[in-house]
Scaffold this motif. Structure first.
Motif, PDB file in Angstrom:
ATOM      1  N   PHE A  21       8.555 -24.852 -39.432  1.00 53.99           N
ATOM      2  CA  PHE A  21       7.148 -25.072 -39.738  1.00 53.99           C
ATOM      3  C   PHE A  21       6.359 -23.765 -39.679  1.00 53.99           C
ATOM      4  O   PHE A  21       5.476 -23.518 -40.505  1.00 53.99           O
ATOM      5  CB  PHE A  21       6.560 -26.096 -38.757  1.00 53.99           C
ATOM      6  N   SER A  22       6.669 -22.913 -38.700  1.00 51.09           N
ATOM      7  CA  SER A  22       5.991 -21.613 -38.597  1.00 51.09           C
ATOM      8  C   SER A  22       6.893 -20.636 -37.854  1.00 51.09           C
ATOM      9  O   SER A  22       7.795 -21.037 -37.111  1.00 51.09           O
ATOM     10  CB  SER A  22       4.645 -21.745 -37.878  1.00 51.09           C
ATOM     11  N   CYS A  23       6.623 -19.345 -38.050  1.00 55.38           N
ATOM     12  CA  CYS A  23       7.384 -18.285 -37.377  1.00 55.38           C
ATOM     13  C   CYS A  23       6.479 -17.069 -37.215  1.00 55.38           C
ATOM     14  O   CYS A  23       6.043 -16.470 -38.205  1.00 55.38           O
ATOM     15  CB  CYS A  23       8.635 -17.927 -38.189  1.00 55.38           C
ATOM     16  N   ASP A  24       6.201 -16.714 -35.969  1.00 58.89           N
ATOM     17  CA  ASP A  24       5.290 -15.604 -35.682  1.00 58.89           C
ATOM     18  C   ASP A  24       5.928 -14.631 -34.697  1.00 58.89           C
ATOM     19  O   ASP A  24       6.670 -15.048 -33.800  1.00 58.89           O
ATOM     20  CB  ASP A  24       3.979 -16.125 -35.081  1.00 58.89           C
ATOM     21  N   PRO A  25       5.662 -13.331 -34.842  1.00 58.86           N
ATOM     22  CA  PRO A  25       6.193 -12.361 -33.878  1.00 58.86           C
ATOM     23  C   PRO A  25       5.600 -12.612 -32.497  1.00 58.86           C
ATOM     24  O   PRO A  25       4.432 -12.965 -32.359  1.00 58.86           O
ATOM     25  CB  PRO A  25       5.758 -11.009 -34.451  1.00 58.86           C
ATOM     26  N   ALA A  26       6.457 -12.427 -31.464  1.00 56.20           N
ATOM     27  CA  ALA A  26       6.001 -12.631 -30.084  1.00 56.20           C
ATOM     28  C   ALA A  26       6.856 -11.758 -29.164  1.00 56.20           C
ATOM     29  O   ALA A  26       8.021 -12.062 -28.925  1.00 56.20           O
ATOM     30  CB  ALA A  26       6.123 -14.093 -29.685  1.00 56.20           C
ATOM     31  N   GLY A  27       6.248 -10.666 -28.685  1.00 59.59           N
ATOM     32  CA  GLY A  27       6.978  -9.774 -27.793  1.00 59.59           C
ATOM     33  C   GLY A  27       8.178  -9.161 -28.478  1.00 59.59           C
ATOM     34  O   GLY A  27       8.052  -8.579 -29.565  1.00 59.59           O
ATOM     35  N   ASP A  28       9.347  -9.329 -27.871  1.00 58.80           N
ATOM     36  CA  ASP A  28      10.572  -8.769 -28.440  1.00 58.80           C
ATOM     37  C   ASP A  28      11.265  -9.713 -29.401  1.00 58.80           C
ATOM     38  O   ASP A  28      12.354  -9.405 -29.910  1.00 58.80           O
ATOM     39  CB  ASP A  28      11.556  -8.400 -27.308  1.00 58.80           C
ATOM     40  N   GLY A  29      10.671 -10.889 -29.635  1.00 62.37           N
ATOM     41  CA  GLY A  29      11.319 -11.855 -30.516  1.00 62.37           C
ATOM     42  C   GLY A  29      10.341 -12.514 -31.456  1.00 62.37           C
ATOM     43  O   GLY A  29       9.316 -11.928 -31.837  1.00 62.37           O
ATOM     44  N   TRP A  30      10.663 -13.761 -31.800  1.00 62.62           N
ATOM     45  CA  TRP A  30       9.835 -14.519 -32.740  1.00 62.62           C
ATOM     46  C   TRP A  30       9.605 -15.909 -32.170  1.00 62.62           C
ATOM     47  O   TRP A  30      10.482 -16.493 -31.530  1.00 62.62           O
ATOM     48  CB  TRP A  30      10.530 -14.614 -34.099  1.00 62.62           C
ATOM     49  N   ARG A  31       8.419 -16.426 -32.413  1.00 62.69           N
ATOM     50  CA  ARG A  31       8.046 -17.747 -31.907  1.00 62.69           C
ATOM     51  C   ARG A  31       8.108 -18.734 -33.065  1.00 62.69           C
ATOM     52  O   ARG A  31       7.288 -18.688 -33.978  1.00 62.69           O
ATOM     53  CB  ARG A  31       6.653 -17.708 -31.289  1.00 62.69           C
TER      54      ARG A  31
END
Length: 386
Positions: A21-31
Motif C-alpha cells: 500500500f505504501s513504502c517510505d524511507p525510515a532510518g536505515d530501512g524502509w517503512r
C-alpha cells in the motif's frame, strides 16, 4: 486504511499474500504498509515478528513491525513498489516461541492472581526468559506451587478461547487487565486458569505450551518479579542444566541428581584443608618474620599467594622488624603488595608515589596498604633503595 490483521484470524498462518500500500524511507530501512499482514507488531510485552517479503525480484527482510492507529508498519531492508504483490513468510520458530511464552505467562499469572488476589503489573517477553511483575509478595514455595498447577493445566490440553464481547457483554465478564480499555476488547481464556484482555498471539491448545518452568522469584518494588521459561525454552534450559549436572557428576563419580551431596562433602574437605593450610602458613610466616627481627625496613618477594595470606605475612614481619614491611607476591611484571608499618605511621604518601612510579593501584590507611603493580623486581628494589 487500517491493515487487515491475519494473525488474529489464524495465528498459525506462516505465509500470506498481500499488496504493498505504501513504502517510505525510515532510518536505515524502509517503512512498508500492506493491505493485510500476518506479521505481529510489537505490543503487550510481546516482541514483533520477523521474516521476509518475497517479491518478483528477490526478498526483503522484515526486522521490526509496529502498529499505529490500526495501521501495521513493517521495517524492511529494501524499498518495495506500491501496488506490487508480495508473499510474506513468517519466521515461524520465533513466532511459535513467542506464542508458547505468552500463553504460559497467561496460565501462571491467572493462577497466581487468583490464589493471592494480586495483579500482573508488568510483562516482558525477552530473548531468553520471560519476566512478570506482581504487586504482592509471593514466596518461592508459592511460586513453585503455581508452577505445578500451571503444568497441570498444560497437561489438560484444553482449547484456548478468544472472543470479542460486545459493549453490553463485557461488564459481566471477570477478566484481568492492566489498564482501562476502550473500543473493541479481545478476551483470551485458558479454561480453569485465566481470562484476560490481551492483544498477543497464543497457542490453540494449552498442551502446546509444553512446559512452564519458574526460574526465580525476587522482591521487586511492592511485590515480586517472576522469571519463567516455557515450551522449547524450558526444554533447552533444563537440558542444559541436566548436561551440566551430568558433567559435574562424572567428575565427582556420582549420578546427576546426587551432585549436591557430593559438593557438600567436598566443601567440608576444602574447609578443613584451608584450616590446615592457614596453620602451616602461620608457622612459615612466623619463621620468616623471625629472620627479619630488628632489621627495620624490610622488602621481601614471595611466590604468588592469596591476598589475605599476603596481608598476614606483611603484618607478621612488621611486628618483628620494627619498621616498614613491604611484601610483594607474584612474578615478574605482575606483583601484588602489602605494606605494613610496625608503628602505624601514615604511609599514604609512599603508597601514592609507589603506584605512580610502578604503574600500580591500591591504598589503605593507618600504616597499612594493599594493591598491585606492573613492574620488574629490580625496578621495585630500586624504588625502595632511594
Amino acid at each position: 486504511m487500517e491493515t487487515e490483521k491475519l494473525y488474529y484470524k489464524d495465528p498459525y498462518l506462516r505465509e500470506f499474500f498481500a499488496e504493498v500500500f505504501s513504502c517510505d524511507p525510515a532510518g536505515d530501512g524502509w517503512r512498508v504498509v500492506l493491505d493485510q499482514t500476518a506479521f505481529y507488531p510489537e505490543g503487550g510485552g510481546q516482541p514483533a515478528d520477523h521474516g521476509v517479503l518475497k517479491t518478483a525480484d528477490g526478498e526483503a527482510q522484515i526486522t521490526d513491525v509496529h502498529e499505529k492507529n490500526g495501521v501495521i508498519f513493517h521495517t524492511c531492508g529494501k524499498p518495495l513498489k506500491i501496488g506490487e504483490a508480495v508473499t510474506g513468510v513468517i519466521d515461524w520458530p520465533r513466532r511459535f516461541d513467542h506464542m508458547q511464552q505468552h500463553s504460559g505467562e497467561h496460565i501462571i499469572s491467572g493462577i497466581l492472581c487468583k490464589l493471592y488476589q494480586c495483579d500482573n503489573v508488568g510483562f516482558h517477553l525477552g530473548a531468553e526468559t520471560v519476566t512478570i511483575d506482581y504487586n504482592t509478595e509471593i514466596t518461592w514455595e508459592q511460586a513453585l506451587e503455581a508452577e505445578q498447577l500451571a503444568n497441570e493445566i498444560v497437561w489438560m490440553d484444553r482449547l484456548t478461547e478468544v472472543v470479542y464481547p460486545s459493549a453490553g457483554e463485557l461488564p459481566a465478564l471477570e477478566y484481568r487487565s492492566k489498564k482501562e480499555l476502550a473500543g473493541r476488547v479481545r478476551i483470551v481464556t485458558f479454561p480453569e486458569a485465566d481470562c484476560c484482555a490481551c492483544c498477543g498471539t497464543h497457542v490453540n491448545r494449552a498442551g502446546e505450551v509444553g512446559l512452564v518452568k519458574v526460574l526465580s522469584c525476587q522482591k521487586f518494588r511492592e511485590g515480586v518479579r517472576l522469571e519463567i521459561v516455557c515450551g522449547g525454552r524450558a526444554l533447552s534450559y533444563l537440558s542444559g542444566v541436566y548436561n551440566q549436572a551430568k558433567a559435574i557428576g562424572q567428575r565427582l563419580s556420582v549420578k546427576p541428581l546426587e551432585t549436591e551431596g557430593a559438593v557438600d562433602r567436598l566443601t567440608v574437605e576444602l574447609n578443613a584443608a584451608k584450616e590446615r593450610i592457614a596453620g602451616l602458613e602461620q608457622a612459615v610466616f612466623a619463621s620468616i618474620a623471625a629472620e627479619q627481627a630488628g632489621k627495620g625496613d624490610v622488602l621481601l618477594f614471595e611466590p604468588h599467594m592469596r591476598s589475605d595470606s599476603l596481608r598476614r605475612l606483611a603484618d607478621a614481619v612488621a611486628k618483628r622488624c620494627g619498621g616498614l614491611a613491604a611484601v610483594f607476591s607474584g612474578a615478574e611484571g605482575s606483583w601484588a603488595y602489602a605494606l605494613v608499618h610496625s608503628g602505624g605511621e601514615d604511609i599514604s604518601a609512599l603508597v601514592k608515589e609507589l603506584n605512580e612510579t610502578l604503574h600500580g593501584r591500591g591504598g589503605g590507611r593507618k600504616g597499612f596498604a594493599q594493591g598491585s603493580v606492573a613492574a620488574e623486581q629490580k625496578t621495585i628494589e630500586h624504588f625502595f633503595e632511594r
